[in-house]
Design an enzyme around this catalytic site. Sequence first.
Site, short mmCIF file in Angstrom:
data_model
loop_
_atom_site.label_atom_id
_atom_site.label_comp_id
_atom_site.label_asym_id
_atom_site.label_seq_id
_atom_site.Cartn_x
_atom_site.Cartn_y
_atom_site.Cartn_z
N ASP A 1 0.86 -1.18 0.00
CA ASP A 1 0.00 0.00 0.00
C ASP A 1 0.90 1.24 0.00
OD1 ASP A 1 0.92 0.25 2.60
OD2 ASP A 1 -1.05 0.22 3.55
N CYS B 1 3.24 -3.18 4.03
CA CYS B 1 2.31 -2.11 4.42
C CYS B 1 2.94 -1.43 5.64
CB CYS B 1 0.90 -2.65 4.69
SG CYS B 1 0.70 -3.71 6.12
N THR C 1 2.61 -1.93 8.88
CA THR C 1 3.04 -2.89 9.90
C THR C 1 3.40 -4.26 9.32
OG1 THR C 1 0.78 -3.64 10.19
CG2 THR C 1 1.52 -1.82 11.62
N HIS D 1 10.32 -23.48 8.90
CA HIS D 1 9.28 -24.19 9.65
C HIS D 1 7.91 -24.07 8.99
CE1 HIS D 1 11.46 -24.35 13.83
NE2 HIS D 1 12.23 -24.74 12.83
N HIS E 1 7.56 -30.69 10.01
CA HIS E 1 6.79 -29.51 9.61
C HIS E 1 5.81 -29.81 8.47
CE1 HIS E 1 9.33 -27.31 12.29
NE2 HIS E 1 10.41 -27.73 11.64
C1 RB5 Z 1 -2.14 2.43 6.51
O1 RB5 Z 1 -2.27 3.63 7.20
C2 RB5 Z 1 -1.91 1.28 7.48
O2 RB5 Z 1 -3.05 1.04 8.23
C3 RB5 Z 1 -1.48 0.04 6.74
O3 RB5 Z 1 -0.34 0.31 5.99
C4 RB5 Z 1 -1.11 -1.17 7.56
O4 RB5 Z 1 -0.22 -0.84 8.58
C5 RB5 Z 1 -2.22 -2.01 8.01
O5 RB5 Z 1 -2.01 -3.11 8.59
#
Ligand code: RB5
Length: 147
Positions: free
Chosen positions: A8, A65, A67, A98, A133
């Site tokens: 994203d 993304c 996180t 694994h 595994h």
């Molecule tokens: C975008 O702001 C953020 O929510 C997205 O990149 C991500 O971290 C979602 O899991």
Amino acid sequence: MQIAVGSDHAGYALKQVLADRLRELGHGVVDCGTGDEQPVDYPDFGALVGRAVCGGGADAGVCVCGTGIGISIAANKIRGVRAAVVHDVSSARLARAHNDANVACFGARLVGRTVALDALDAFLATGFDAGRHLRRIAKIDRLEEDA
Ligand code: RB5
């Protein structure tokens, strides 16, 4: 290998860095987008990468993304995807050894570029340990059949 990459807006810059590394290593890169930092929705790109890996001809995938969590959840909705959030070399190596992960997911807001590049290298360099595994991966496959 052919490797699908997708992110994203939050992951765009790191996706470009990781894609460059893949090309340097001689891999083919299928860029599923996004193409800039305009806000988009991570499920769209997790799904594109997942479909590229499972049925679309790519051998593995890389998702980014903010996180790594949201895009991994989305990619894992595609049958056959085993997407793992990787934070460092150890998590990347274990995701392959694994879990036979076929998509590595990164959190651009949580992991520095050098750590992400090292983790990507480890993900690519590590094979599946199979053995005990295999039984566990087969159980994951059966969960998809039952869903
Ligand atoms: C975008 O702001 C953020 O929510 C997205 O990149 C991500 O971290 C979602 O899991």
